[in-house]
Design a protein around this motif. Structure first.
Motif, PDB file in Angstrom:
ATOM      1  N   GLU A   1       0.819  -1.227   0.000  1.00 57.75           N
ATOM      2  CA  GLU A   1       0.000   0.000   0.000  1.00 57.75           C
ATOM      3  C   GLU A   1       0.849   1.272   0.000  1.00 57.75           C
ATOM      4  O   GLU A   1       0.452   2.279  -0.555  1.00 57.75           O
TER       5      GLU A   1
ATOM      6  N   TYR B   1      -0.784   1.293  -5.894  1.00 57.28           N
ATOM      7  CA  TYR B   1      -2.244   1.275  -5.795  1.00 57.28           C
ATOM      8  C   TYR B   1      -2.685  -0.170  -5.981  1.00 57.28           C
ATOM      9  O   TYR B   1      -2.542  -0.739  -7.060  1.00 57.28           O
ATOM     10  N   THR B   2      -3.186  -0.754  -4.926  1.00 59.64           N
ATOM     11  CA  THR B   2      -3.577  -2.172  -4.981  1.00 59.64           C
ATOM     12  C   THR B   2      -5.039  -2.279  -5.413  1.00 59.64           C
ATOM     13  O   THR B   2      -5.719  -1.272  -5.585  1.00 59.64           O
ATOM     14  N   ASN B   3      -5.519  -3.506  -5.569  1.00 62.00           N
ATOM     15  CA  ASN B   3      -6.923  -3.738  -5.923  1.00 62.00           C
ATOM     16  C   ASN B   3      -7.342  -5.123  -5.415  1.00 62.00           C
ATOM     17  O   ASN B   3      -6.516  -5.846  -4.844  1.00 62.00           O
ATOM     18  N   ASP B   4      -8.598  -5.482  -5.654  1.00 62.67           N
ATOM     19  CA  ASP B   4      -9.097  -6.766  -5.139  1.00 62.67           C
ATOM     20  C   ASP B   4      -8.341  -7.954  -5.728  1.00 62.67           C
ATOM     21  O   ASP B   4      -8.047  -8.929  -5.027  1.00 62.67           O
TER      22      ASP B   4
ATOM     23  N   TYR C   1      -5.342  -8.132  -6.680  1.00 65.66           N
ATOM     24  CA  TYR C   1      -4.037  -8.260  -6.006  1.00 65.66           C
ATOM     25  C   TYR C   1      -4.204  -9.026  -4.700  1.00 65.66           C
ATOM     26  O   TYR C   1      -3.448  -9.963  -4.407  1.00 65.66           O
ATOM     27  N   TYR C   2      -5.222  -8.659  -3.921  1.00 66.08           N
ATOM     28  CA  TYR C   2      -5.387  -9.330  -2.631  1.00 66.08           C
ATOM     29  C   TYR C   2      -5.837 -10.782  -2.772  1.00 66.08           C
ATOM     30  O   TYR C   2      -5.503 -11.629  -1.944  1.00 66.08           O
TER      31      TYR C   2
ATOM     32  N   LEU D   1       1.746  -3.384 -10.371  1.00 64.10           N
ATOM     33  CA  LEU D   1       0.674  -2.479  -9.943  1.00 64.10           C
ATOM     34  C   LEU D   1       1.053  -1.033 -10.309  1.00 64.10           C
ATOM     35  O   LEU D   1       2.240  -0.722 -10.446  1.00 64.10           O
TER      36      LEU D   1
ATOM     37  N   ASP E   1      -8.178  -5.715 -15.622  1.00 59.16           N
ATOM     38  CA  ASP E   1      -9.560  -6.014 -15.234  1.00 59.16           C
ATOM     39  C   ASP E   1      -9.598  -7.352 -14.493  1.00 59.16           C
ATOM     40  O   ASP E   1      -8.986  -7.479 -13.463  1.00 59.16           O
ATOM     41  N   ARG E   2     -10.273  -8.365 -15.084  1.00 59.24           N
ATOM     42  CA  ARG E   2     -10.375  -9.644 -14.379  1.00 59.24           C
ATOM     43  C   ARG E   2      -9.383 -10.666 -14.925  1.00 59.24           C
ATOM     44  O   ARG E   2      -9.455 -11.855 -14.615  1.00 59.24           O
TER      45      ARG E   2
END
Ligand code: AMP
Ligand code: MG
Length: 344
Positions: A77, A81-84, A86-87, A102, A189-190
């Protein structure tokens, strides 16, 4: 420059060498350290002059970005900039041999990212790497700890050979478990785009990501002036000084070819364990069982280094399969061989 060498076991995380090495990093110096993949050449990720020193020590072009190493996935962090997605990947594969690209924050200088607006983040599982990052209290930017162009170092001896006298310290923690560099993915995206195959395979990624695609540079030769998604892919890599030729074909045909070659040429053969008794060459290097891709990954870079030290005119190796961990072996070998493949 004299290089301090700290020889410690992977479990010895409270060894005073760790705080001494962390102090060197905080003061802007360079420390090579073991990870579960290969050794990294570390500097403070937030310090532009450390990145410059890394490029200089490796003899690496400065547009080839560095991977930043953190202790916990959420430490990203501070730098990105992370996202879902990544987690989700972090939950499945971190700590471990996975690097995620990222968008970068201003805390990471462009010197570290090779001028890119993205940053590569990895959270290694090796106890000494984790202890070092923790003690340094900053992310550690680290490419592989080899001279640019030579195989990545999978044990401390390789690092000492390449970088002694060029950096401040080396933590020698013995052999790296995996032996090939981390899997690199870019999230779109996905979809996950595989930029560099490693021990986290495309199949494993597809358990977490909706769609996984393999970047063309992983298996193919780049066209002139083509810009790969991962800048490192454009460089001739892991190249032995002696020409390396990969053999593709039925096992029987490959063996026939090698038997003739060993009589006719001064060659080194990187062979499977099962072939040791079937070949008579003086320069045979066992890379592990044909069925054991993990063993082959573990020995590949050491085998390439050894082959290069032998007195011979040519090196032969098998073209690996492209399934599972085979894709990572395939990717490293075709680049080491500059895509020279003989169909037998
Ligand atoms: P190494 O540390 O030697 O394994 O090299 C790091 C690799 O990560 C290089 O080949 C780079 O191409 C790749 N890499 C690092 N940062 C990025 C980024 N921001 N985007 C794409 N690839 C990256
Ligand atoms: Mg490298």
């Amino acid at each position: 420059m004299t290089t301090k060498i700290f020889k410690i076991t992977p479990e010895d995380t409270s060894n005073p060498a760790i705080s001494e090495a962390a102090e060197i990093l905080r003061a802007g110096g360079l420390v090579a350290f073991p990870t579960e993949t290969v050794y990294g050449l570390g500097g403070d990720a937030a310090d532009p002059s450390a990145a410059k020193k890394i490029y200089e020590a490796k003899g690496r072009p400065s547009d080839n970005p560095l991977i930043i190493h953190v202790v916990r996935p959420e430490d990203a962090e501070r730098y990105a900039y992370t996202n879902d997605a990544y987690y989700r990947l972090a939950e499945a594969f971190m700590p471990g041999p996975l690097t995620v690209i990222l968008p970068k924050k201003d805390t990471v200088p462009y010197e570290t990212t090779g001028g890119l607006d993205t940053v590569a983040v990895r959270c290694p599982s090796h106890p000494l790497a984790r202890a070092l990052i923790h003690a340094a209290d900053t992310a550690i930017a680290a490419p592989s700890a080899n001279l640019s162009g030579s195989p990545s170092p999978s044990c401390g001896t390789h690092v000492i050979r390449d970088l002694w006298g060029r950096i401040d310290a080396i933590i020698d923690g013995g052999e790296c478990e995996i032996g090939l560099e981390s899997t690199i993915v870019q999230l779109k995206d996905r979809e996950a785009v595989l930029l560099r195959p490693g021990a986290i395979t495309a199949d494993a990624l597809s358990c977490v990501c909706e769609k996984v695609t393999v970047a063309p540079a992983v298996t193919e030769l780049l066209k002139e002036n083509e810009r790969p998604l991962s800048p490192g892919m454009k460089y001739r890599h892991y190249a032995p000084k002696i020409p390396l030729v990969l053999l593709e074909g039925e096992e029987e045909n490959v063996l026939h070819f090698l038997r003739r070659a060993q009589n006719a040429e001064k060659c080194t053969i990187l062979c499977y364990y099962e072939e040791l008794a079937l070949l008579r060459n003086e320069r045979l290097i066992d890379i592990g069982s044909e069925k054991d891709l993990a063993a082959q990954a573990h020995t590949l870079f050491a085998a390439l280094r050894r082959a290069d030290e032998l007195d011979c005119d040519i090196i032969y190796a098998h073209l690996p399969p492209t399934e599972g961990l085979g894709l990572a072996l395939y990717n490293r070998l075709i680049r080491a061989a500059a895509h020279t493949i003989v169909h037998v």
